[in-house]
Design a protein around this motif. Structure first.
Motif, mmCIF file in Angstrom:
data_model
loop_
_atom_site.group_PDB
_atom_site.id
_atom_site.type_symbol
_atom_site.label_atom_id
_atom_site.label_comp_id
_atom_site.label_asym_id
_atom_site.label_seq_id
_atom_site.Cartn_x
_atom_site.Cartn_y
_atom_site.Cartn_z
ATOM 1 N N ILE A 42 57.123 16.331 13.444
ATOM 2 C CA ILE A 42 56.454 17.873 13.155
ATOM 3 C C ILE A 42 57.968 18.522 12.711
ATOM 4 C CG2 ILE A 42 55.488 19.949 14.144
ATOM 5 C CD1 ILE A 42 54.334 18.080 16.532
ATOM 6 N N ARG A 67 60.393 18.416 15.840
ATOM 7 C CA ARG A 67 60.280 18.009 17.035
ATOM 8 C C ARG A 67 59.228 16.636 16.741
ATOM 9 N NH1 ARG A 67 56.919 21.959 16.915
ATOM 10 N NH2 ARG A 67 55.034 21.753 17.695
ATOM 11 N N GLU A 68 59.242 15.691 17.748
ATOM 12 C CA GLU A 68 58.534 14.658 17.887
ATOM 13 C C GLU A 68 57.202 15.148 18.729
ATOM 14 O OE1 GLU A 68 60.407 11.311 19.039
ATOM 15 O OE2 GLU A 68 61.322 10.932 17.032
ATOM 16 N N GLY A 69 55.977 14.501 18.112
ATOM 17 C CA GLY A 69 54.607 14.760 19.006
ATOM 18 C C GLY A 69 53.956 13.597 18.925
ATOM 19 N N ARG A 70 52.838 13.636 19.365
ATOM 20 C CA ARG A 70 51.826 12.374 19.478
ATOM 21 C C ARG A 70 50.705 12.583 18.936
ATOM 22 N NH1 ARG A 70 53.693 7.743 22.290
ATOM 23 N NH2 ARG A 70 55.460 8.057 23.426
ATOM 24 N N ASN A 71 50.077 11.844 18.377
ATOM 25 C CA ASN A 71 48.765 11.706 17.817
ATOM 26 C C ASN A 71 47.856 11.606 19.131
ATOM 27 O OD1 ASN A 71 46.064 11.031 16.791
ATOM 28 N ND2 ASN A 71 46.771 10.221 15.070
#
Length: 89
Positions: A71, A58-62
């Motif tokens: 991720i 999946r995609e996440g954010r810093n």
């Protein structure tokens, strides 16, 4: 509860030395861990079931920069309590 607390309780309940109780606790958890790795599941009646579950990529954010990060897919251990344990909570 910490490992030390658990060892003390096992030692008192089984009338064992702390060293023997610690060995029993360590061996028990090592065996459970190996079972989960090998069979992907460990079930203890009246307590619950440990299973291996997959997580998708999946995609996440810093959180500091707000940048999008990727991720990777991974595996984790999940626990599902037995109905009798759940009822007592």
């Amino acid at each position: 509860m910490t490992k030390g607390d658990l060892v003390e309780k096992v030692a008192k309940a089984g009338q064992l030395s702390k060293r023997a109780a610690e060995f029993a606790v360590d061996t028990t958890f090592e065996t459970i861990g190996r079972s989960i790795k090998k069979e992907k599941r460990f079930q203890f009646p009246g307590f619950g079931t440990f299973t291996v579950r997959g997580r998708k990529a999946r995609e996440g954010r810093n959180p500091q920069t707000g940048a999008i990060i990727h991720i990777k897919a991974s595996r984790t251990v999940a626990f599902k309590p037995a109905p009798s344990l759940k009822k007592g909570l």
